[in-house]
Structure formats: C-alpha cells, structure tokens
Design an enzyme around this catalytic site. Sequence first.
Site, PDB file in Angstrom:
ATOM      1  N   SER A   1       0.800  -1.226   0.000  1.00  0.00           N
ATOM      2  CA  SER A   1       0.000   0.000   0.000  1.00  0.00           C
ATOM      3  C   SER A   1       0.828   1.269   0.000  1.00  0.00           C
ATOM      4  O   SER A   1       0.317   2.340  -0.352  1.00  0.00           O
ATOM      5  CB  SER A   1      -0.942   0.007   1.214  1.00  0.00           C
TER       6      SER A   1
ATOM      7  N   ASP B   1      -3.773   7.912   8.262  1.00  0.00           N
ATOM      8  CA  ASP B   1      -4.823   7.078   8.866  1.00  0.00           C
ATOM      9  C   ASP B   1      -4.296   6.124   9.930  1.00  0.00           C
ATOM     10  O   ASP B   1      -4.928   5.134  10.260  1.00  0.00           O
ATOM     11  CB  ASP B   1      -5.554   6.280   7.785  1.00  0.00           C
TER      12      ASP B   1
ATOM     13  N   HIS C   1      -0.664   4.789   7.079  1.00  0.00           N
ATOM     14  CA  HIS C   1      -0.093   5.340   5.850  1.00  0.00           C
ATOM     15  C   HIS C   1       0.219   6.824   6.002  1.00  0.00           C
ATOM     16  O   HIS C   1      -0.442   7.519   6.782  1.00  0.00           O
ATOM     17  CB  HIS C   1      -1.061   5.117   4.683  1.00  0.00           C
TER      18      HIS C   1
END
Length: 407
Positions: A63, A367, A370
Amino acid sequence: MDLVRFLGLNGLRGPWGLKKVLVVGVILVGAFSIFLARGQRKKLILSQSRGCRFPAVYNFGDSNSDTGGRSAAFTRTHSPYGITFFGKPSGRLSDGHLMIDFMVDKLDLPYLHAYLDSIGSNFRYGANFATGGSTIQPINGRMFEARLSPFSLDIQLLQFQQFKSRTNELFSQGIKSEIKGSLPRPEDFSEALYTLDIGQNDLYDALRLMTLEQVQASISNITQKLASAVERLYQQGARKFWIHNTGPIGCLPVTVVYNPPKPEDMDDNGCLKSHNEVAQEFNRQLKERVSNLRSQLLDTVLTYVDIYAAKYKLISEAEKHGFTNPLGYCCGHYGSYVVYCGMTTLVNGSEVYGASCTDPSEYISWDGMHYTHAANQWVANHILDGSFSDPPISITQACHKHPPHSS
C-alpha cells in the site's frame, strides 16, 4: 628509416643520444596515455551529468506504493482518501500522492496506472503491480484471514512476466497504432527502472502473531525471497533497480496504540523500540543481500534506499518541518473504539464516522498506517536526491554504475 631519423633527431646519434630518444619516447607515451584517460573520464562524467532517460518504471510493492490495484481488485477506495490533491479517491491509501508518484514525476514520466485496473489505464510508460496488503512471502490461510492481499510479490512477478510476454507478442503480430500507444515498446523493458517497496506487512503481521525471537529468525527467509525476486526480474531483462528498505514500524500510530510501549521499550520519540529493531535487522540483511547481488549481477545498477532513516529523521524533527505530534494521525479513530478512516461504526448505540482532520498537512500519518501527502512529499524530496541511497546517487542518475558506500 630508423627511429632517430623518423623523429628528426639525427644530431642525437650515439649511446647518449639514443638514451635521450628513449626518454622522449617514454614521455610521449605517458602523456598520450594521460590524455586518453582524461578523455575517457570526461566522457564518463559528461554521460552521467546528462541524467537517465528511463522510458518506463515498473513498480512492485504494497500500500505504500499502490496507485489503485487493491481498489480495482476489491473494494473501491472511498472518501476522504485523495482529498488533498485529487479531490476524490484515487485508489491510493493517502490523502494525496504517494512516494512513487513523486518518483515518476522526478523522472518526467506520467503517474503509474495499476496493472489490475482495467478501465482507462495506459501502460506506455510502465505499470504498477503493487497492491495494498501485499507481502514478500507467499500468502497462506492465516495471512489471508488477517486481510493481507493475495497478490504477494511472487504473484506480482508472474503478472509482470505475462504483461511483458503479451506485449511482445502483440508487437510481433503488428498491432494497431492506437493499441501500441498504450503499451511499452519491447525494447523499453531492458532500459526501464524497476522499483521495489515491500516488506512492511511481512513484519507487521509477524509481530502480531509471533514472538520477537521468532520474527527475528524469520527475517533471513523474507530477505532471501526479496533477493530472489530481483534475480527473477533480472532473468526477464531488468537491469536497473531502485530498492527501498522498510520504515520504522515501531513509530506507526496503530503500533503504539495497540502496543503501548513500556518505558524501557520506548525511544525518545515515543516509538516502540523492539519493533523498530526488527525493521532495522530486516534492513541490515536486505542491504547485505543487495550488496551480494551487485557482485553476482555485474551488468546491473542496484540502488538501495534507506527509507527507514529518512522517515525516522522526519519523525524526530517533526516540529521543525511543520508537523504536529509525530505519532498522531489525521483520519479515523483508534483506542477505546475503532473507526477506520472514512468508515462508520456504532459506538454505544450511536453511529460514528471516521472523519478527516481539518488540515492533513500538519500530520505525518494520514490514517494511523499510511503517510499523508505532505509527509510522502518530504520523504521523497530527501531520498530522490541520493541523500539516503547506497550508492549516494539521485534517482535521475540510477542508470549509471557508481561505487557503493563502504561499510
């Protein structure tokens, strides 16, 4: 015609004259050699000063560099993700850009489209095989239950192999020009830059389910798989690599929330030292693997990038660079109850929304897991100029061989 006459030194016959001729000859040869060496050096410096013109970038990861793979394959990324730059969800798990976006921008290339995104994608300048939740290790049932991605690094490599094979087939069959415009040229694969940013999920997941000793013992196998991935790409024609190590996972807000560090396991920034030590050991072994690959794959350019050092520097100097609490986060809520960013949940019978903060640029973490657009930009600005690379070269010079740091 003898040597003396040829050189126009008729007045220098005899033993002493011959010695002088020999001395002059040696001086001329030496001067000529120096001239050639300087010329070659100037040619090399000139070549390197021009920078690299990579025709494409192929990225593999999780991610931290996923530009829409997970969003295309599973649930679409929702608001408020993407609000800072794109104004809407863009498939990225951030409020804006990721480091890979700043990287391709530095190389004057368009943003990478996710390989898994079938709508509106153009792969002329590369493809992004990264997906959120991906690991270096092949996924098993336990990892899948932990919501890790089935698109582990070995699957991403198979996707690349098929992508390259099918592209070459289409070009050999004489495809239409409008289709050609959305695919890389076959000769671009060997000149492209291959970037890898993966490993965080392997360690984060292991630290949740294993003892520290077991995690430390597993690192060798994980880094070996990453090195094997580089070798497999090499066999596919890749020659230029930009490899990120993993960041300080002990400083992720979710890590600190779920594993409140005891005083003896807390560093000066409030991070979990034991988790960071796992990341550091992974990075030490990865750097060693990259060094070994350099000695085996002599025609490759392998750049190892110390993401850990860059991110930890930002965390340590957060206030200096305009950020608030380095262990805070902008979107969602963790603690006595959990509301993920952009999601809703019931808390004591009331619906609670995981809203964004007013100004994401004040936070390093978006968040809890990230980075924000602002933090990604700061890190990118500091790694792309070579300040945290081995060898210490800019990404625009990552097509040239340079001596690595001695360590």
